[in-house]
Design a protein around this motif. Sequence first.
Motif, PDB file in Angstrom:
ATOM      1  N   ALA A 190      70.039  28.422  14.253  1.00 13.89           N
ATOM      2  CA  ALA A 190      69.643  29.702  13.934  1.00 13.89           C
ATOM      3  C   ALA A 190      70.957  30.487  13.342  1.00 13.89           C
ATOM      4  O   ALA A 190      71.951  30.315  14.033  1.00 13.89           O
ATOM      5  N   THR A 191      70.998  30.856  12.095  1.00 16.18           N
ATOM      6  CA  THR A 191      72.205  31.685  11.673  1.00 16.18           C
ATOM      7  C   THR A 191      72.438  32.686  12.185  1.00 16.18           C
ATOM      8  O   THR A 191      73.418  33.422  12.072  1.00 16.18           O
ATOM      9  N   GLY A 192      71.285  33.557  12.825  1.00 19.51           N
ATOM     10  CA  GLY A 192      71.624  34.858  13.351  1.00 19.51           C
ATOM     11  C   GLY A 192      71.003  35.947  12.646  1.00 19.51           C
ATOM     12  O   GLY A 192      70.776  37.145  13.209  1.00 19.51           O
ATOM     13  N   GLU A 193      70.620  35.727  11.610  1.00 21.24           N
ATOM     14  CA  GLU A 193      69.354  36.795  10.913  1.00 21.24           C
ATOM     15  C   GLU A 193      67.970  36.631  11.225  1.00 21.24           C
ATOM     16  O   GLU A 193      67.612  35.306  11.055  1.00 21.24           O
ATOM     17  N   LEU A 194      67.308  37.476  10.894  1.00 25.02           N
ATOM     18  CA  LEU A 194      65.876  37.771  10.969  1.00 25.02           C
ATOM     19  C   LEU A 194      65.146  38.141   9.805  1.00 25.02           C
ATOM     20  O   LEU A 194      65.506  39.349   9.346  1.00 25.02           O
ATOM     21  N   TYR A 195      64.261  37.582   9.273  1.00 28.17           N
ATOM     22  CA  TYR A 195      63.479  38.205   8.230  1.00 28.17           C
ATOM     23  C   TYR A 195      62.156  38.904   8.848  1.00 28.17           C
ATOM     24  O   TYR A 195      61.162  38.100   9.347  1.00 28.17           O
ATOM     25  N   ILE A 196      62.301  40.069   8.869  1.00 33.40           N
ATOM     26  CA  ILE A 196      60.967  40.764   9.739  1.00 33.40           C
ATOM     27  C   ILE A 196      60.142  41.399   8.569  1.00 33.40           C
ATOM     28  O   ILE A 196      60.632  42.170   7.738  1.00 33.40           O
ATOM     29  N   THR A 197      58.779  41.056   8.869  1.00 34.45           N
ATOM     30  CA  THR A 197      57.908  42.172   8.092  1.00 34.45           C
ATOM     31  C   THR A 197      57.025  42.829   9.032  1.00 34.45           C
ATOM     32  O   THR A 197      56.439  42.337   9.984  1.00 34.45           O
ATOM     33  N   PHE A 198      57.023  44.492   8.927  1.00 34.59           N
ATOM     34  CA  PHE A 198      56.276  44.955   9.735  1.00 34.59           C
ATOM     35  C   PHE A 198      54.920  45.123   9.347  1.00 34.59           C
ATOM     36  O   PHE A 198      54.712  45.360   8.035  1.00 34.59           O
ATOM     37  N   ALA A 199      53.828  45.936  10.341  1.00 37.64           N
ATOM     38  CA  ALA A 199      52.548  45.946   9.724  1.00 37.64           C
ATOM     39  C   ALA A 199      52.515  47.141   9.072  1.00 37.64           C
ATOM     40  O   ALA A 199      53.508  48.067   8.763  1.00 37.64           O
ATOM     41  N   ARG A 220      67.451  46.380   3.630  1.00 37.25           N
ATOM     42  CA  ARG A 220      66.039  46.453   3.602  1.00 37.25           C
ATOM     43  C   ARG A 220      65.538  46.353   2.017  1.00 37.25           C
ATOM     44  O   ARG A 220      66.007  46.720   0.940  1.00 37.25           O
ATOM     45  N   ARG A 221      64.438  45.597   2.253  1.00 42.38           N
ATOM     46  CA  ARG A 221      63.842  44.956   0.790  1.00 42.38           C
ATOM     47  C   ARG A 221      62.679  45.661   0.209  1.00 42.38           C
ATOM     48  O   ARG A 221      62.512  46.053  -1.011  1.00 42.38           O
ATOM     49  N   THR A 222      61.706  46.227   1.206  1.00 38.97           N
ATOM     50  CA  THR A 222      60.489  46.879   0.911  1.00 38.97           C
ATOM     51  C   THR A 222      60.479  48.082   1.892  1.00 38.97           C
ATOM     52  O   THR A 222      61.218  47.833   3.066  1.00 38.97           O
ATOM     53  N   PRO A 223      59.699  48.903   2.179  1.00 35.27           N
ATOM     54  CA  PRO A 223      59.290  49.893   3.055  1.00 35.27           C
ATOM     55  C   PRO A 223      58.987  49.237   4.451  1.00 35.27           C
ATOM     56  O   PRO A 223      59.136  49.675   5.566  1.00 35.27           O
ATOM     57  N   THR A 224      58.559  47.869   4.296  1.00 40.90           N
ATOM     58  CA  THR A 224      58.077  47.183   5.465  1.00 40.90           C
ATOM     59  C   THR A 224      58.567  45.847   5.691  1.00 40.90           C
ATOM     60  O   THR A 224      58.579  45.153   6.639  1.00 40.90           O
ATOM     61  N   ARG A 225      59.582  45.534   4.744  1.00 39.80           N
ATOM     62  CA  ARG A 225      60.207  44.044   4.684  1.00 39.80           C
ATOM     63  C   ARG A 225      61.894  44.373   5.014  1.00 39.80           C
ATOM     64  O   ARG A 225      62.282  45.269   4.136  1.00 39.80           O
ATOM     65  N   LEU A 226      62.430  43.707   5.855  1.00 42.43           N
ATOM     66  CA  LEU A 226      64.041  43.878   5.771  1.00 42.43           C
ATOM     67  C   LEU A 226      64.735  42.860   6.757  1.00 42.43           C
ATOM     68  O   LEU A 226      63.825  41.851   7.354  1.00 42.43           O
ATOM     69  N   ILE A 227      65.900  42.433   6.497  1.00 41.96           N
ATOM     70  CA  ILE A 227      66.504  41.487   7.207  1.00 41.96           C
ATOM     71  C   ILE A 227      67.470  42.203   8.133  1.00 41.96           C
ATOM     72  O   ILE A 227      68.185  43.179   7.846  1.00 41.96           O
ATOM     73  N   ALA A 228      67.422  41.583   9.389  1.00 47.62           N
ATOM     74  CA  ALA A 228      68.250  42.385  10.620  1.00 47.62           C
ATOM     75  C   ALA A 228      69.121  40.939  11.062  1.00 47.62           C
ATOM     76  O   ALA A 228      68.899  39.721  10.930  1.00 47.62           O
ATOM     77  N   ARG A 229      70.316  41.398  11.750  1.00 49.59           N
ATOM     78  CA  ARG A 229      70.956  40.217  12.500  1.00 49.59           C
ATOM     79  C   ARG A 229      71.158  40.429  13.779  1.00 49.59           C
ATOM     80  O   ARG A 229      71.236  41.907  14.175  1.00 49.59           O
ATOM     81  N   VAL A 230      71.387  39.573  14.598  1.00 48.23           N
ATOM     82  CA  VAL A 230      71.364  39.838  16.034  1.00 48.23           C
ATOM     83  C   VAL A 230      73.080  40.133  16.280  1.00 48.23           C
ATOM     84  O   VAL A 230      74.062  40.107  15.350  1.00 48.23           O
ATOM     85  N   THR A 231      73.456  40.988  17.321  1.00 43.05           N
ATOM     86  CA  THR A 231      74.734  41.438  17.660  1.00 43.05           C
ATOM     87  C   THR A 231      74.975  40.660  19.057  1.00 43.05           C
ATOM     88  O   THR A 231      74.441  39.999  19.588  1.00 43.05           O
ATOM     89  N   ALA A 232      76.217  40.987  19.397  1.00 41.92           N
ATOM     90  CA  ALA A 232      76.796  40.541  20.750  1.00 41.92           C
ATOM     91  C   ALA A 232      75.825  40.919  21.978  1.00 41.92           C
ATOM     92  O   ALA A 232      75.680  40.036  22.735  1.00 41.92           O
TER      93      ALA A 232
END
Length: 642
Positions: A93-102, A124-136
């Motif tokens: 896993a690269t550490g990034e997550l592609y998240i689509t909210f309801a 943030r790509r759309t109001p419900t779609r974003l990319i997040a990254r894990v931290t320490a």
Amino acid sequence: MSNLKIRNGKNELSLKKSKSLVGLRTQTDKAAADAPFVQEELLQNLGGFNIVKLSKEEGKDIDQQLDEVRERQEVEVGTHVYYAEGSDKPLVATGELYITFAAGTEPAEQQIALEEFKLELVERRTPTRLIARVTAGSPNPLKVAHLLQQSSLVKVAEPDLDTLLDEYEYQDPADELVPQQWHLRNAGYIPGANYRLRQGADAKIFDAWRRLNGMGSDRINIAIIDNGFDLSHPDLRTKVFRPFDLWTQSSNMSQGDARFTHGTPCASVALAISNGRGIVGAAPNARFMPVNGTSFSNRATEQMFDYCVKNGADIISCSWGTTDPKFSLGPIKEAAIARAAREGRGGKGAIILFAAGNDDLDYLNFYAAHPDVIAVGATTSKDTHASYSNRGRELDICAPSNGDWPILAARASWDPGITWESGVYKYYRDGRDRGPHYKHFGGTSSSTPLVAGICALMLSANPDLTAREVKEILRSTADKIGSPSEYTNGRSLKYGYGRVNADRAVAEALRRKDRAAAPTVPAATVGAPSSGPAQPSAAAPAGGISSNGQGLFRFSVKAQLAQGWGVQVGVFGDYSNVLVQAEKLERMFRQPVIVRIMELNGRTVYKVAIGAFARFDEAKQLNERVKAELGISAFPADLSKV
């Protein structure tokens, strides 16, 4: 959490944790492989991590070992390595997550979800779609994705994963009867037959495939207008595209009439699929448009060619016609052919081929003499003129067929064979049975679809070629066989402009594509001084540099010290590819290009890297640019190990 299920694109992956491998990202320039706790480095870059095997410690499992390694000062990040069920390729896993909210989820609610797992918003790509990254402070990204997927706020939580991809290089077809298809590549003999051919007396199909790094595009449509197509033949049945029968005026093809079998072997010479069995055609990936029902009728002639054009035929192969003076072409037929040659392929023109005819006459089949047609004659496995092949000033090209040793082609299941022969000899002239699906074949009926398949390879190389350009290329790249005295202004009554050479034709198609795309480019500098970036050359070469390595290059080669960091972009077996890549890389990134020459399995190969940096982070930054701009799987590399 040694086993878990996570979302990956349209699929769900079942992952199992590796018991021996981990991924490490170090904070120093020192290679991970040199660390005392590393037993072996397997991959330098997978998802931004070095994949290593840790030195064994008695009584400790992989979780305990990785926890200890994470505490070391030189380790920035450590992660587990996984395997997908049924796969032996490591995955991280690269550490990034592609998240689509309801739908309807408020930004504040989304933020709460991110904060719960200490995730950092990347984009943030759309109001419900974003990319997040894990931290320490975050859990493992796979665990985060798994837990997010359970939340009613989240529709999809997909961790970004990296694994090894297969590198597809061209391999010669393994179809069992290919060694007997001398017209594709003539080795000078037929396996199992005590008969000598002339080595090299072939159409150079294998060479063309290698130049293309494949067997052509699956988006090229070859129409075969003929009679008697066996659409259940194993080499044809998966390729059929928009069939039409002039006799039934529908897609229901007339089959089973023993008088009509000719279309099946013709089609196979052009485009029989490579499926590990039987034979292959010149363009095994091309689609097959069978048009059944040849006719001298004006109406039928118009209909057959109009159908091909309207339904997307790129190439139209016709192994039929007439040499009877009473039935020469009238203006309606001439106009129908000319219209297809002019209006086909969205105005680039359909490529139309006709057989010269098998009458041993000094003039061609009247259809083949049409000025918008490519007229095809026949040569033998000894590179001589096939005595039956009609001669004439309109002849454009000749191609291998029978007259010495026959062509192996597909046969229709209802084909009765040669009526005056018996047993195996009804289908095979040497009496050696090659099974129920094939037969010996020949004539200009065979040489014509062979050239049609070559035209498909040319369009695979350069889809923008016009029909006129294809004809010009076939003529200009043909091999002059026979006596030079038989040619006047480059053309022979027996051979046309010579025996077709698929490799040279494809090379010229590629050259014209490159010339159209980039008429001039900067000169190339291959290699570079170790002291710093190479400066771009001010002058440009006359002409251009093509994707097959043709063009004028300027060298400035210096020895490179085996130290520092660069970005490895590939390993090449063809020196011309090295030149092309070196020119492009230097022009785009203004960095020195490093080439290591080495032997691999008895073959010379070239490792190509770009950049020569003292620090790892500089190579890492360039790597990100290379991947972003070229879309390739490059990785930072220790130049002492390139």
